[in-house]
Design a protein around this motif. Structure first.
Motif, PDB file in Angstrom:
ATOM      1  N   GLU A   1      -9.776   5.794  -8.963  1.00 29.09           N
ATOM      2  CA  GLU A   1      -8.894   6.052 -10.099  1.00 29.09           C
ATOM      3  C   GLU A   1      -9.517   5.549 -11.400  1.00 29.09           C
ATOM      4  O   GLU A   1      -9.438   6.207 -12.440  1.00 29.09           O
TER       5      GLU A   1
ATOM      6  N   PHE B   1      -7.919   0.173  -0.140  1.00 27.94           N
ATOM      7  CA  PHE B   1      -7.200  -0.083  -1.391  1.00 27.94           C
ATOM      8  C   PHE B   1      -8.185  -0.192  -2.552  1.00 27.94           C
ATOM      9  O   PHE B   1      -8.016   0.443  -3.598  1.00 27.94           O
TER      10      PHE B   1
ATOM     11  N   PHE C   1       0.831  -1.208   0.000  1.00 32.17           N
ATOM     12  CA  PHE C   1       0.000   0.000   0.000  1.00 32.17           C
ATOM     13  C   PHE C   1       0.865   1.257   0.000  1.00 32.17           C
ATOM     14  O   PHE C   1       0.579   2.226  -0.726  1.00 32.17           O
ATOM     15  N   ASP C   2       1.925   1.248   0.816  1.00 31.64           N
ATOM     16  CA  ASP C   2       2.785   2.427   0.919  1.00 31.64           C
ATOM     17  C   ASP C   2       3.539   2.689  -0.382  1.00 31.64           C
ATOM     18  O   ASP C   2       3.730   3.846  -0.785  1.00 31.64           O
TER      19      ASP C   2
ATOM     20  N   LYS D   1      -9.739   3.128  -3.402  1.00 28.26           N
ATOM     21  CA  LYS D   1      -8.801   4.003  -4.109  1.00 28.26           C
ATOM     22  C   LYS D   1      -8.688   3.605  -5.581  1.00 28.26           C
ATOM     23  O   LYS D   1      -8.704   4.460  -6.471  1.00 28.26           O
TER      24      LYS D   1
ATOM     25  N   LEU E   1       2.511   2.028  -3.284  1.00 25.93           N
ATOM     26  CA  LEU E   1       1.546   2.432  -4.306  1.00 25.93           C
ATOM     27  C   LEU E   1       0.993   3.839  -4.087  1.00 25.93           C
ATOM     28  O   LEU E   1       0.903   4.638  -5.033  1.00 25.93           O
ATOM     29  N   PHE E   2       0.662   4.163  -2.836  1.00 24.81           N
ATOM     30  CA  PHE E   2      -0.046   5.418  -2.563  1.00 24.81           C
ATOM     31  C   PHE E   2       0.699   6.378  -1.642  1.00 24.81           C
ATOM     32  O   PHE E   2       0.235   7.488  -1.420  1.00 24.81           O
TER      33      PHE E   2
ATOM     34  N   THR F   1      -1.260   6.316   3.576  1.00 25.13           N
ATOM     35  CA  THR F   1      -2.454   6.815   2.876  1.00 25.13           C
ATOM     36  C   THR F   1      -3.558   5.763   2.852  1.00 25.13           C
ATOM     37  O   THR F   1      -4.740   6.075   3.036  1.00 25.13           O
ATOM     38  N   VAL F   2      -3.172   4.519   2.613  1.00 25.98           N
ATOM     39  CA  VAL F   2      -4.108   3.393   2.591  1.00 25.98           C
ATOM     40  C   VAL F   2      -3.614   2.347   3.575  1.00 25.98           C
ATOM     41  O   VAL F   2      -2.430   2.005   3.576  1.00 25.98           O
TER      42      VAL F   2
END
Length: 449
Positions: free
Chosen positions: A290, A283, A268-269, A286, A271-272, A276-277
């Motif tokens: 998108e 996930f 997750f970190d 989000k 990617l975002f 954040t997620v």
């Protein structure tokens, strides 16, 4: 000099231009003197060649050039002064009964055919309805997008046996009709992605393979005749790929598998951004957000297509078709009669849309400002740079690139037309009724195709 217009009908006219010696002589004399000043001829000092000598040697070609220039200026000025809304460009109308000596004393008559834009009424109201698709993310699309992202951050493994979506690192050998390896044929080491194989039976034959296993198959059938994909795989040109009839033997050298990344905080970190997620639900939310942003662009493009088709169908008016076909042939020497007939319907539809759009712009005093063109070009360049570099340009750098981009006349004109089209679409959208209809993305893709 005399120029007159003879109307054939509401869409076609003939412009007649009569030239007497006094109309063209001053231009011809000036051109001869200019040539004399610049000419470098044996026996004469530079700039001292007599004008009479130039007239004797080159006078006829100078006369032809200057009359052509005079005709062009005369036509353009007349069209501007009379405010004629012409389509294409004037076409010279040959007259085999007229012959000229080109001896500086002829009186000339030249005829030009012109095609005229039709007069038509244009009215959009709230009674006009066009479907606007509101695209929703379906489970299949969300799962596919999630899988692709997880694989992008996953790790490569080499299983013993191939499975669906694996990549077969293989030797591909072209076969003769008798099944033997074709001498001097295609023999390439390639990576065959099973997810790109279109034929289900061939794809099934490639699943369950181990190192050194072999399979023979029809490559055209495997890729559904996609010449671009076959050319890329075999490292040949598309024309050769399209004509390829041979079967191929595939020998497995290795099985590659891209394992999906775990749905954990590290993923997750990456990617975002950190924190954040934090959950699988966040996930998915989000990714859905998108996807919906991307789908909004697809929906808008589809809406523009719907408006274009509706407008060109609603506003019915004739065009000077025969003139336009002659003009297209004159301006496109390589255009065959068959290509002209096959493509004319689409050409005339686009021309109708251009006339409709121009009328909307004029009647509603819609302005296209330089700042709008600049911003549109800037957004285009920003998107292009982001494709190749994760580090965005500063606003100042982007502005400098935009200025350079718009200094090219072709780029500037194209961007202007894009902004103009968007303004026309926005105007029509503000008048008509948009009949909103929800649709799943997988269904929308079928509709869009």
């Amino acid at each position: 000099m005399n120029i007159t217009q003879e109307k054939v009908d509401n869409l076609n006219s003939v412009l007649k231009i009569n030239l007497a010696p006094e109309d063209y002589a001053p231009r011809v004399d000036k051109a001869i003197k200019d040539h004399a000043k610049k000419a470098k001829l044996p026996g004469f000092r530079p700039g001292m060649v007599p004008a009479g000598h130039i007239k004797k040697m080159y006078g006829k070609s100078i006369l032809v050039d200057e009359i052509n220039n005079l005709l062009s200026d005369t036509l353009n000025n007349y069209i501007d002064e009379q405010k004629l809304n012409i389509l294409g460009q004037p076409l010279p109308k040959p007259d085999d009964n007229k012959e000229y000596n080109w001896d500086f004393a002829d009186t000339f008559e030249f005829n030009y055919e012109i095609g005229l834009a039709p007069e038509f009424d244009l009215e959009f109201t709230s009674k006009d309805k066009v479907t606007q698709y509101v695209i929703k993310v379906d489970d299949e699309t969300l799962a596919s997008r999630t899988k692709n992202i997880r694989r992008s951050y996953g790790k490569m493994t080499n299983p013993d046996v191939s499975a669906d979506d694996d990549v077969l690192y293989s030797q591909l050998e072209q076969l003769s009709p008798d099944g033997s390896v074709f001498e001097d044929g295609i023999n390439e080491t390639v990576s065959v992605r099973l997810d790109q194989v279109k034929d289900d039976a061939i794809k099934a034959s490639l699943i369950g393979l181990k190192k050194d296993d072999t399979v023979e198959f029809d490559i055209q059938k495997a890729y559904d005749g996609d010449a671009a994909k076959i050319a890329g795989l075999l490292k040949i040109d598309e024309e050769t790929a399209a004509d390829l009839k041979s079967n191929f033997r595939l020998t497995v050298k290795n099985v590659n598998r891209l394992e999906e990344s775990d749905l954990n905080q590290e993923f997750f970190d990456k990617l975002f951004g950190e924190g954040t997620v934090t959950t699988e639900e966040e996930f998915k939310a989000k990714i859905t957000e998108e996807l919906e942003a991307m789908m909004q662009q697809d929906s808008e493009r589809k809406l523009q297509d719907e408006i274009y088709n509706y407008a060109t169908g609603k506003v019915d008016f004739p065009l000077p078709d025969e003139f336009l076909k002659r003009w297209l042939k004159v301006t496109n020497e390589k255009l065959s009669d068959q290509e002209l007939e096959e493509g004319y319907a689409e050409f005339s539809k686009n021309l109708k849309w251009t006339l409709i759009a121009n009328k909307i712009i004029v009647e509603n005093n819609i302005e296209i400002k330089y700042e709008e063109v600049f911003e549109a070009a800037k957004q285009r360049l920003d998107a292009q740079f982001r494709m190749y570099s994760p580090q965005p340009l500063t606003d100042e750098q982007l502005g400098q690139y935009t200025v350079q981009y718009l200094q090219n006349k072709e780029n500037a004109n194209r961007t202007f037309e894009e902004v103009k089209a968007l303004k026309v679409f926005e105007y029509i959208k503000s008048i008509i009724t948009l009949d909103q209809k929800e649709i799943a993305y997988n269904e929308f893709t079928k509709l869009a195709n």
